[in-house]
Write an enzyme that holds these catalytic residues in place. Structure first.
Site, mmCIF file in Angstrom:
data_model
loop_
_atom_site.group_PDB
_atom_site.id
_atom_site.type_symbol
_atom_site.label_atom_id
_atom_site.label_comp_id
_atom_site.label_asym_id
_atom_site.label_seq_id
_atom_site.Cartn_x
_atom_site.Cartn_y
_atom_site.Cartn_z
ATOM 1 N N HIS A 19 135.631 -17.574 67.227
ATOM 2 C CA HIS A 19 136.944 -17.455 67.896
ATOM 3 C C HIS A 19 137.931 -16.671 67.022
ATOM 4 O O HIS A 19 137.533 -15.957 66.117
ATOM 5 C CB HIS A 19 137.462 -18.841 68.289
ATOM 6 C CG HIS A 19 136.418 -19.644 69.002
ATOM 7 N ND1 HIS A 19 136.074 -19.441 70.322
ATOM 8 C CD2 HIS A 19 135.585 -20.633 68.551
ATOM 9 C CE1 HIS A 19 135.093 -20.289 70.660
ATOM 10 N NE2 HIS A 19 134.769 -21.015 69.595
ATOM 11 N N GLU A 33 140.251 -24.845 66.532
ATOM 12 C CA GLU A 33 138.917 -24.568 66.004
ATOM 13 C C GLU A 33 138.875 -23.267 65.203
ATOM 14 O O GLU A 33 138.244 -23.199 64.149
ATOM 15 C CB GLU A 33 137.896 -24.526 67.148
ATOM 16 C CG GLU A 33 136.472 -24.409 66.634
ATOM 17 C CD GLU A 33 135.496 -23.921 67.683
ATOM 18 O OE1 GLU A 33 135.796 -23.998 68.888
ATOM 19 O OE2 GLU A 33 134.417 -23.432 67.280
ATOM 20 N N HIS A 86 131.135 -22.604 63.730
ATOM 21 C CA HIS A 86 131.924 -23.209 64.810
ATOM 22 C C HIS A 86 132.109 -24.696 64.567
ATOM 23 O O HIS A 86 131.482 -25.286 63.684
ATOM 24 C CB HIS A 86 131.211 -23.034 66.159
ATOM 25 C CG HIS A 86 131.303 -21.664 66.714
ATOM 26 N ND1 HIS A 86 132.098 -21.331 67.785
ATOM 27 C CD2 HIS A 86 130.695 -20.512 66.331
ATOM 28 C CE1 HIS A 86 131.972 -20.041 68.048
ATOM 29 N NE2 HIS A 86 131.128 -19.517 67.179
ATOM 30 N N GLU A 151 127.475 -25.884 64.364
ATOM 31 C CA GLU A 151 128.559 -26.740 64.869
ATOM 32 C C GLU A 151 128.694 -27.879 63.858
ATOM 33 O O GLU A 151 127.971 -28.877 63.921
ATOM 34 C CB GLU A 151 128.204 -27.300 66.255
ATOM 35 C CG GLU A 151 127.981 -26.251 67.337
ATOM 36 C CD GLU A 151 129.256 -25.794 68.050
ATOM 37 O OE1 GLU A 151 130.368 -26.073 67.552
ATOM 38 O OE2 GLU A 151 129.127 -25.157 69.106
HETATM 39 ZN ZN ZN Z 1 133.401 -22.551 68.997
#
Ligand code: ZN
Length: 189
Positions: A19, A33, A86, A151
């Site tokens: 992002h 995030e 992420h 993640e």
């Molecule tokens: Zn993400």
């Protein structure tokens, strides 16, 4: 005999902080995030650089970078591996833990995902959600080298959100990813 591999020697890693810019990723509480991803990615960049790897970032700051641009950066750099950083989100706050995604059918990607997952869980001590294959993610699909998407934890879980804001947890995440990468190059043929 015959194993002359030196850690980090000449290996090129592309790090992709997920992002950025107008795309905040998951937003939970006062945490975005994109900011956590960049903080972990920068710590990872420093660790890998200090180990002797040649590192390229898909973004260095809070900016818009398309998914295809990210894959192109890795491909043009001729990275040996690609690591997208992420953090997760879900529609309930109970869901928590660490998982690593890789491109469906990529054996090297699966191996890298597996080693990074082991080293992350060891350090972060969050629930082990395992590794998952995905064929629909642009950054995994359009990169030409073994690629994973990490993640680290869930921003929607209050405990993990609090941890993700801390320097120490971010450092542990960077350390886990870096150790998984070291193991991958040591153990891969
Ligand atoms: Zn993400």
């Amino acid at each position: 005999p015959g194993c002359f591999y030196i850690e980090g020697d000449n290996m090129k890693i592309c790090i992709d902080p997920g992002h950025g810019g107008r795309d905040p990723g998951a937003v939970s509480g006062n945490v975005k995030e994109k900011d956590v991803n960049l903080a972990i990615a920068q710590k990872l960049q420093l660790k890998l650089h200090n180990k002797g790897y040649i590192v390229k970032m898909t973004r260095e700051k809070d900016e818009d970078v398309s998914l295809y641009q990210r894959a192109n950066t890795a491909n043009n750099f001729k990275a040996d591996i690609f690591i997208s950083v992420h953090n997760n989100a879900f529609n309930n706050e109970i869901t928590q833990g660490t998982e690593v995604l890789y491109f469906s059918g990529s054996l090297q990607g699966e191996k890298l995902a597996c080693l990074v997952q082991i080293e992350l869980v060891k350090r972060l001590k969050r629930p082990d959600r395992g590794i998952k294959s995905r064929s629909d993610l642009v950054v995994l699909r359009y990169t030409t080298m073994p690629a994973i998407l990490v993640e680290c934890a869930f921003l929607t879980n209050p405990v993990e959100r609090k941890l993700l804001k801390t320097n120490s947890f971010q450092l542990l995440a960077a350390e886990g990813i870096a150790e998984g990468i070291d193991r991958y190059f040591r153990e891969v043929e």
